[in-house]
Write an enzyme that holds these catalytic residues in place. Structure first.
Site, PDB file in Angstrom:
ATOM      1  N   SER A  30      74.628 134.949  71.574  1.00 27.33           N
ATOM      2  CA  SER A  30      75.976 135.290  71.111  1.00 27.33           C
ATOM      3  C   SER A  30      75.933 136.334  70.007  1.00 27.33           C
ATOM      4  CB  SER A  30      76.664 134.051  70.553  1.00 27.33           C
ATOM      5  OG  SER A  30      77.105 133.220  71.586  1.00 27.33           O
ATOM      6  N   ASP A  77      86.559 135.570  72.320  1.00 29.77           N
ATOM      7  CA  ASP A  77      85.736 134.614  71.560  1.00 29.77           C
ATOM      8  C   ASP A  77      86.615 133.513  70.969  1.00 29.77           C
ATOM      9  OD1 ASP A  77      83.652 133.625  69.654  1.00 29.77           O
ATOM     10  OD2 ASP A  77      82.605 135.430  70.251  1.00 29.77           O
ATOM     11  N   HIS A 100      82.439 131.569  64.940  1.00 27.68           N
ATOM     12  CA  HIS A 100      81.703 132.357  65.928  1.00 27.68           C
ATOM     13  C   HIS A 100      82.364 133.712  66.205  1.00 27.68           C
ATOM     14  CE1 HIS A 100      80.190 133.126  70.076  1.00 27.68           C
ATOM     15  NE2 HIS A 100      79.130 132.426  69.700  1.00 27.68           N
TER      16      HIS A 100
END
Ligand SMILES: *[C@@H]1O[C@H](CO)[C@@H](O)[C@H](O)[C@H]1NC(C)=O
Ligand SMILES: *[C@@H]1O[C@H](CO)[C@@H](O)[C@H](O)[C@H]1NC(C)=O
Ligand SMILES: *[C@@H]1O[C@H](CO)[C@@H](O)[C@H](O)[C@H]1NC(C)=O
Ligand SMILES: *[C@@H]1O[C@H](CO)[C@@H](O)[C@H](O)[C@H]1NC(C)=O
Ligand SMILES: *[C@@H]1O[C@H](CO)[C@@H](O)[C@H](O)[C@H]1NC(C)=O
Ligand SMILES: *[C@@H]1O[C@H](CO)[C@@H](O)[C@H](O)[C@H]1NC(C)=O
Ligand SMILES: *[C@@H]1O[C@H](CO)[C@@H](O)[C@H](O)[C@H]1NC(C)=O
Ligand SMILES: *[C@@H]1O[C@H](CO)[C@@H](O)[C@H](O)[C@H]1NC(C)=O
Ligand SMILES: *[C@@H]1O[C@H](CO)[C@@H](O)[C@H](O)[C@H]1NC(C)=O
Ligand SMILES: *[C@@H]1O[C@H](CO)[C@@H](O)[C@H](O)[C@H]1NC(C)=O
Ligand SMILES: *[C@@H]1O[C@H](CO)[C@@H](O)[C@H](O)[C@H]1NC(C)=O
Length: 769
Positions: free
Chosen positions: A532, A141, A205
């Site tokens: 996600s 990620d 994220h």
């Protein structure tokens, strides 16, 4: 070299070594990074690195040119390299027998904590293995914020002995006994982005996904008081290994391949990857498909996101059958932000508005009445509310009604108090903004406009968001990518759905909590939406199963999650199985599925043979000396998959045969009966209808036959097959649908060429991560 050369001296110093190289601008302009994938590691102790050097020397003509060109040598878990190549050199490598595929270094995109309780996976009542801390979950990620409380290692023993990874503890980044490894990959010049030169997360994220999968329990977590509760991952005691491949939301495939090469060899047990291409890619041109295949060979299941390109049909990506493809759905919490108008009307909006205006009324204006004329903005453009579109003399201290949904930066820089933004789009998930703001529908905006035009002194206030019970949950969210599967129409994708709407999890303190880069607030937890976010719920659940059943294969874990999934209501989800696959993940139940549909590497190889991948290519990938023996090209029905998909050419009769084998993982003595639910247009026969087991691990085979009349223009016909023993319900969906008479949807041939180049542009980013 790069187009936007930064003026900052710091950047110059960091990049200076690269500038010292020997080649002209033309050299770099001509040669672009490509991945050359060569399958399984070389045999007989041949060094992959020297093999790559030799191959490059042969094609590029000199040892120096080869060294200059090479970006990555992949040689820990599979064979391949990334190098800067000209179109002619790409062609040369593509023609080599030992090369499986060559693809350009395109960019992929990044696609609480109520969510676990919502799915019945409660903190107290969950069965936990004392060995949970032996499980390592790999997260590929944007990196991680290592100081987050969710990754505190208080009370954690040293890493498991099997761990072979490392921590790139540079520039203040350090690992600990919870966050046991972290690496970063940066083949191109992505340092140019404003990002940390370490595994540290500048985007938020990766911190969010890692803590969703395996963050420890943190009480009192919230986003400014919203969604307050205990933040936790599926496996709070498991270890986390971070592989940072995304730089400011862009993730290059050569870096992704390098991360897989390391993660598999480092010894992770499960991988979760919330990254994907804009459209589905044939298996051996797809870095995630390739990496996950080699992971599967080592017993590692990869969970990947289905994509954020819904609600469009055929938008699902990351569809390799050896991975778990995860859609996103709502939980029973939605955020409602009300607007109180000076005339007493209440307008219902939707946003994660954590600001308070103390219920004070402020003047209300229409943005189109406050254009920044000196910026040459006309009134009808000012309504867009982009940055600098508004005249701050007119907009400051006021609440502004815009024409469209945007990030709130226009009213913010004009010192407005708040923004009201209408949108025609789906409102089944919420954003947060840099200032008090909410999203409303068109009808409400017309009402507010009438009020502004009819009142001498229009006023309004925007209330703080309230969390409400969304009783329609779980429902697949609009943006979640839908099937059918473009690569293999007879494999149902997505596999299942998991919470991906308004999810609270840890955040990077260096990242703005809203989409506006002007947002200087720092938060430890943030609420965002996306596939996600659903993916690490599934990846975490897979790690949970691995902690309790360490010997289960990736296919067995995947089967357990799919066959125990909570059955979704098709009345709330018009795309039915193409939206939610087998249903909503239910980890507490998946621990004891009764039966599993297992599959080995050989099963996937047989599947690939039938997909038209020939023996010579497959031998590179698998090092298997055998030939594809099948003569039923194109049929995926034989793969021992836990769900059933049957694509029928438009105007043809329904016919399908699915051989399956289940393995008993329940009680040693058990008898299962098949129960079929199907509309009258389908005749489904299960042979035999009863399966008796006398030992754990025993396998029994059966066959599902599907018949029906001629069908035309059928989006989806849903059915299901359940095996019941009085304790377990082992459920598989069965979906029948029509495709164009040319073969598969959109006329894509089933036997796509393996070699060749494909442009992998990212999906349209509609503000969803
Ligand atoms: C969970 O356990 C805690 C402490 O052991 C207790 O206070 C709480 O009420 C329990 N919650 C549930 C849902 O059982
Ligand atoms: C934990 O691991 C040890 C060693 O591998 C094994 O003997 C034991 O059964 C495991 N315990 C559980 C609860 O799985
Ligand atoms: C490292 O962390 C320390 C303490 O938080 C801080 O003072 C220092 O500026 C940091 N250095 C870098 C390079 O970020
Ligand atoms: C709301 O009230 C608090 C406390 O009185 C004050 O600090 C804050 O500035 C007020 N906010 C607004 C927008 O008026
Ligand atoms: C108009 O826009 C410019 C930028 O184009 C900005 O600098 C200026 O402050 C704006 N003027 C007003 C009055 O808001
Ligand atoms: C929402 O309502 C449902 C059904 O009434 C209930 O089961 C659930 O617990 C509620 N959720 C919350 C967060 O209150
Ligand atoms: C296998 O496929 C590759 C690529 O399409 C082709 O070059 C090769 O000749 C094929 N081999 C056989 C034995 O068909
Ligand atoms: C596979 O096919 C090749 C050529 O078609 C043949 O030479 C080889 O013996 C076969 N291998 C096996 C294991 O059958
Ligand atoms: C090939 O197909 C024929 C006819 O469908 C079948 O009888 C035969 O068994 C098949 N052979 C193999 C090796 O699958
Ligand atoms: C399973 O059934 C067999 C035969 O009926 C019996 O001998 C055996 O004891 C049973 N095992 C268990 C664990 O119940
Ligand atoms: C299903 O099978 C029955 C009995 O063979 C037959 O009468 C019926 O027409 C079949 N239905 C369909 C939709 O094929």
């Amino acid at each position: 070299m790069a187009k936007n050369w930064p003026s900052s001296l710091a950047y110059f110093l960091i990049l200076a070594p690269f500038l010292l190289c020997c080649h002209s601008q033309e050299y770099d302009a001509d040669r672009k990074i490509h991945v050359v994938y060569m399958g399984e590691l070389p045999e007989n102790g041949v060094s992959a690195a020297s093999l790559h050097q030799t191959m490059l020397e042969d094609v590029l003509g000199s040892s120096a040119a080869a060294k200059e060109s090479l970006v990555y040598s992949y040689g820990r878990s599979f064979n391949g390299f990334a190098a800067k190549l000209s179109p002619e050199e790409v062609e040369s490598f593509s023609e080599m027998d030992q090369v499986v595929s060559v693809f350009p270094n395109t960019a992929f995109k990044l696609h609480t904590t109520r969510s676990w309780d919502f799915m019945g996976f409660t903190q107290n009542q969950t069965l936990r293995s004392s060995n949970e801390s032996d499980v390592i979950i790999g997260v590929i990620d944007t990196g991680v914020w290592p100081e987050s409380e969710s990754f505190s290692d208080e009370g954690f023993p040293p890493p498991p002995v099997k761990w072979k990874g490392r921590c790139q503890n540079e520039n203040n980044f350090t690992c600990n006994n919870k966050l046991i490894g972290a690496r970063y990959y940066n083949a191109g010049d992505f340092y140019l982005s404003k990002d940390f030169h370490s595994p540290r997360d500048a985007q938020g994220h990766g911190t969010h996904t890692a803590s969703t999968a395996a963050g420890r329990e943190v009480a009192g977590a919230s986003f400014y008081g919203l969604a307050e509760g205990i933040a936790r991952g599926a496996v709070p005691n498991a270890r986390i290994a971070i592989y940072k491949v995304c730089w400011t939301s862009t993730c290059y495939v050569s870096d992704l391949m390098a991360a897989f090469d390391d993660a598999i060899a480092d010894g992770v047990d499960v991988l979760t990857i919330s990254i994907g291409p804009g459209e589905p890619i044939p298996y051996f041109l797809d870095p995630i498909g390739i990496g996950a295949f080699h992971a599967m060979k080592k017993g590692i299941l990869t969970a990947n996101s289905a994509g954020n390109s819904g609600p469009y049909s055929r938008s699902v990506v990351n569809v390799a059958p050896w991975t778990l493809t995860v859609a996103a759905s709502s939980i029973d919490r939605k955020f409602v932000t009300q607007i109180a108008l000076g005339n007493g009307d209440i307008i219902i909006g939707n946003s994660i508005n954590a600001f308070t205006l103390n219920e004070t009324d402020f003047p209300l204006i229409y943005a189109g009445d406050a254009p920044n004329v000196s910026s040459r903005i006309r009134g009808d453009y000012a309504g867009a509310c982009y940055s600098d579109y508004l005249d701050s003399n007119k907009a400051q201290g006021k609440i502004v009604l815009c024409d469209y949904l945007w990030d709130g930066s226009g009213p913010y820089v004009a010192n407005s108090v708040g923004a009201i933004m209408p949108s025609d789009g789906y409102a089944d998930y919420s954003f947060s903004y840099i200032l008090p703001a909410t999203r409303i529908d068109r009808e409400s905006s017309a009402k507010i406009m009438d009020y502004i035009r009819s009142s001498n002194n229009p006023t309004a206030t925007i209330l703080t968001a309230e969390a409400m019970n969304d009783t329609s949950a779980p429902r697949v969210v609009s943006f979640s990518s839908r099937g059918p599967n473009l690569i293999t129409p007879d494999i149902l994708k997505p596999d299942l759905t998991a919470p991906g709407v308004n999810i609270l999890a840890a955040w990077s303190v260096a990242a703005p909590p809203s989409f506006s880069l002007l947002d200087k607030r720092q938060v430890a937890y943030n609420i965002i939406s996306g596939t996600s976010m659903s993916c690490p719920h599934a990846g975490g659940a897979a790690a949970y199963l691995k902690s309790i059943h360490p010997n289960w294969s990736p296919a067995a874990i995947k089967s357990a999650l799919m066959t125990t999934a909570h059955v979704m209501d098709p009345r709330n989800n018009e795309d039915a199985e193409f939206a939610y696959g087998s249903g909503h993940i239910n980890p507490a139940k998946a621990v004891d599925p009764g039966l599993v549909y297992d599959a080995t590497e050989q099963d996937y190889i047989n599947f690939l043979c039938k997909q038209g991948y020939n023996s010579s290519v497959l031998r590179l990938v698998t090092q298997d000396r055998s030939n594809c023996t099948t003569n039923t090209t194109g049929k995926a029905w034989d793969l021992n998959y836990p769900s059933f998909a049957l694509s029928i050419q438009d105007g043809q009769p329904i016919i399908g045969y699915f051989p399956r084998t289940v393995t008993n993982v329940g009680s040693s003595n058990s008898t299962y009966h098949a129960i079929v639910q199907a509309p009258s247009s389908l005749n489904i026969t299960v042979k035999p209808w009863t399966l008796s087991f006398s030992a754990v691990g025993e396998k029994k085979s059966f066959k599902v036959e599907v018949h029906g009349g001629v069908i035309s223009q059928q989006a989806i016909i849903s059915a299901s097959i359940e095996w019941r023993d009085g304790v377990h319900v082992v459920r598989s969906p069965l979906a029948v649908y029509t495709v164009l008479s040319t073969g598969s949807p959109l006329g894509v041939t089933r036997n796509r060429p393996i070699k060749g180049l494909l442009d992998l542009d990212g999906p349209p980013v509609n503000g969803i991560l």
